[in-house]
Design an enzyme around this catalytic site. Structure first.
Site, PDB file in Angstrom:
ATOM      1  N   VAL A 261       1.797  29.765 -25.199  1.00 51.26           N
ATOM      2  CA  VAL A 261       2.285  29.635 -26.475  1.00 51.26           C
ATOM      3  C   VAL A 261       1.266  29.827 -27.568  1.00 51.26           C
ATOM      4  CG1 VAL A 261       3.945  28.136 -27.664  1.00 51.26           C
ATOM      5  CG2 VAL A 261       4.010  27.797 -25.461  1.00 51.26           C
ATOM      6  N   GLU A 286       7.872  30.989 -19.690  1.00 46.72           N
ATOM      7  CA  GLU A 286       8.574  29.962 -20.523  1.00 46.72           C
ATOM      8  C   GLU A 286       8.869  30.271 -21.764  1.00 46.72           C
ATOM      9  OE1 GLU A 286       6.158  26.420 -19.546  1.00 46.72           O
ATOM     10  OE2 GLU A 286       4.603  27.064 -21.230  1.00 46.72           O
TER      11      GLU A 286
END
Lengths: 500, 500
Positions: A261, A286
């Site tokens: 991220v 993810e």
């Protein structure tokens, strides 16, 4: 059976002090918003009456400010797992004396099963955001899945935030599947990034559903552009991939990419898209960020599997407009599947994650600032790193304007051991740790990855170590951190101060 | 085609300086013996002529003295992976100045695939022990498998030590299967401990086989009985399992057990067998030790899957006599399968491994003494711990007559992070870390696991920490180890010596 519509305030009243509450979503994406805000109000009211009111919070990953922020500010949290990025939640976890909020940091792929195994206490109530809920009990999630299937099945009450801002035609993008527990567990039937094995919705007994209507906005905020350092890191990663393909260590068809991220992840993907020697590839990850969608539009990425669309609000709106384009090229899965080590190892995923600091042997700190303060949690980095075909960690070589070196003699908290870390990349270069012993690792990491300002200090550290398989000096290994704590600059490290 | 029979000396002559040599077996079990000894002689001859002669050694795990010992003493090793327990090999890895033997410590399940991926250089020659080799190229391993299928397929030359001391009727006990690499990898078709998915032998092109006949003895040595402390650890583990079953956290059918190597593992299994509340169970592990066979005879264990029969010589002889009893109750697999995280997570294996030291947060050091000297390597502990249903670490609370505490403020080398460790057990008790934050973990570990002599010092350490999510003090965290290095006794730790 007709569904039971209630207000957010009525929904909050269904939740009791000491309840364990499971929330949908993964990052801000797909998290409920109006019920947690009402719940925070309720907690404040109870507190003002002198009544205790604290809940346990179980989510897929981090959440939006309406959830973690509101409830932390209302002092309404007794337990939090598995990941958080909210400033107020983080402060509450770090600042008080004796576990005021018990924060339990766990690999994201393991949370759903550990809830099912009974290791973390039950989940009493589920609060989930949906774009559709039918009278037969089909709940269609929004932009993030997380642990939704598990908490909906286990909870006695399922509060659905039905968000009219999310188009109903999102239905079909999810692949909802929950694993059986051992000894009955089977294999996960995913052999390609695009494999589908489940349903378009979570199905729940209608009697336990309460619907709260809302049109709350996505809490994605705005996109941060890449800067010079992150874009150099991206280029280094992309060039390393090209050289791995030339050597034959990565097959010519390439392998699926997982990318963490944040800004560096965006920069890495961007650099891969700009590199003509990297073929079109797939993403099994993810968190799906803005850069992935842009690259899918440009044809650099052919298919994406993830747990959430963690997008800026602009990108989210654009995605909804382009839903017909994306619908057969993207799938959202529960975190237990998106992050599952079985799949990661089978598909041969190349995992790229961000380190807070790395030591000269390749051990990684992903969670703690100066070994003490929790940043966000380990997240999915362990799920991917441990089973990846090739595990890559990326970090700028320094932080705080050069006063912190990301390359240190010893990490102050270790989340990933040298055994699982193959490649380390900073804006200065690429350290390849495969097949290398500790001395060679140290040399490689210092010369390829450390900021030049810190290289002499790091070499000096190695020269002061006690010899053995892994050279260490237990009097000097934290001199960098001590210098930062005392003077605000790791460059002042006095390696010889405590030497015997 | 007729097989090519040669002498051990002729076999050693097929191996060149700088070759990477893959050896069969896992621990001493199944390792070749006469060819490595001849190879050591050859190296000494070459060295005496002033010629360089060093090879890279790839094995399943550790090996016997004929292999690691002979070659280390002959100074014939440039590279060693993935695990070793031999005194002379260990000294060579630890004692010299600059990676004299490059030792690469890797999770055992990953070695075969990393060889195939090309990450560690090729394997030129395979030397494998067999109880049978046929004219069609079927090689039947002996008591350990390790990486045999992969090295036999990749090597240009396969030297088979055909050992007449091992009965040919061992054929049928192995389940030989090699995984495809990504992107072509499929799931592993094992859903029960007893599932069989492969062949009884490794099949190789006959043209590359050279057979060396031998009757060398198993290098298992003698069995060490359990003592008071290890048997107390065993009881604590067994009682914990009973209480987990009562709570419903372990299903009533129980789950397969993995148990590490050594005396404590034997004691844990023994205690489980003596506990009437633990039902008959299965074992899915890497190393099958004496205790497992005894418990199979007694009916406590119904089926065992492993990578090697790591038995004392007495137990090995007895096993061969009882082969008809064991043949349908035991299977030997390659390490890539015996230790595969996909299987570990699917079957819900309960992993029990031994720590060198644990810190008060549950981080584990499995490899390094005082952070510097390599003991054996991480072995399979990471393969199991990271994916286990329940991961348990066991250790005596002290070592060296109480002068080393196995529970320390911070581990000097970390192989398993707090994220993967659920239960810690010493002779004093059981610390359950599930759902606990760092303060509660520290309290639990100090009170339940630490030796009473060290509890006040450990509490004092916590009281001196900088507050935050994880309480640490980077000036005092290695005071225990410093005291041991300086005075030979951790009890002399001066936690305040360097405090700011």
């Amino acid at each position: 059976m007709a569904l039971n519509y209630i207000s957010a305030k009525e929904a909050a009243a269904l939740i009791n002090h000491n309840d364990n509450v499971g929330f949908s979503g993964f990052t801000h994406a797909g998290c409920p918003k109006v019920v947690p805000k009402e719940l925070a109000k309720r907690a404040e009211e109870e507190h003002s009456k002198g009544n205790p009111f604290k809940i346990g919070i179980f989510t897929g990953a981090s959440s939006g400010d309406s959830l973690d922020g509101s409830l932390a500010r209302a002092n309404a949290v007794k337990f939090r797992t598995p990941y958080q990025t909210n400033k107020d939640m983080r402060n509450a976890i770090n600042n008080l004396d004796h576990d005021p909020i018990v924060y339990f940091d766990i690999h994201l792929s393991q949370l759903a099963q550990e809830i099912r195994y009974g290791f973390l206490g039950g989940v009493d109530i589920a609060v989930v955001e949906a774009c559709e809920v039918t009278e037969s009990g089909e709940i269609v999630p929004t932009s993030g899945v997380g642990i939704t299937p598990t908490i909906c099945r286990l909870a006695k009450i399922v509060i659905v935030e039905l968000n009219s801002r999310v188009p109903k035609k999102l239905r079909g993008i999810h692949d909802i599947y929950e694993l059986q527990d051992p000894p009955k567990r089977r294999h996960i039937n995913i052999f390609e990034v695009q494999s589908r094995i489940g349903l378009e919705y979570v199905k729940v007994d209608t009697q336990k559903i309460f619907v709260v209507e809302t049109d709350a906005e996505n809490e994605g905020g705005h996109f941060t552009p890449v800067d010079e350092i992150t874009s150099k890191i991206g280029e280094n990663v992309a060039n390393m991939f090209v050289s791995e393909m030339k050597k034959g260590d990565i097959p010519p068809t390439f392998l699926p990419i997982q990318s963490g991220v944040g800004n560096i992840a965006n920069a890495v993907l961007g650099a891969m898209g700009n590199n003509k020697n990297i073929p079109r590839f797939e993403v099994y990850t993810e968190v799906i960020q803005d850069a992935v969608l842009d690259m899918m539009r440009q044809g650099n990425i052919s298919f994406t599997s993830g747990c959430s669309l963690t997008l800026s609000n602009e990108a989210m709106d654009k995605f909804y407009l382009d839903l017909d384009f994306f619908k057969n090229k993207l799938v959202l899965r529960p975190s237990e599947i998106s992050n599952n080590p079985e799949i990661v190892r089978r598909l041969g995923i190349i995992g790229i994650n961000t380190a807070i600091e790395a030591d000269i042997f390749g051990n990684i700190n992903s969670t703690h600032v100066m070994g003490t303060n929790m940043m966000n949690g380990i997240g999915g980095s362990g799920d991917f790193t441990r089973s990846a075909y090739l595990s890559v960690f990326v970090t700028p070589s320094t932080a705080k304007g050069g006063m912190i070196s990301a390359i240190v003699p010893k990490v102050t908290h270790e989340d990933h051991s040298e055994h699982s870390v193959k490649i380390l990349v900073t804006e200065y270069g690429v350290a390849d740790l495969r097949g290398k012993g500790p001395y060679a690792r140290a040399e490689e990491i210092i010369e390829k990855c450390a900021h030049p300002d810190y290289r002499p200090l790091l070499h000096e550290y190695v020269s002061l170590t006690k010899k053995g398989h892994t050279p260490q000096n237990l009097y000097a290994c934290f001199a960098f951190h001590q210098a930062f704590l005392e003077t605000g600059d790791m460059k002042n490290a006095d390696l010889r101060r405590y030497l015997k």
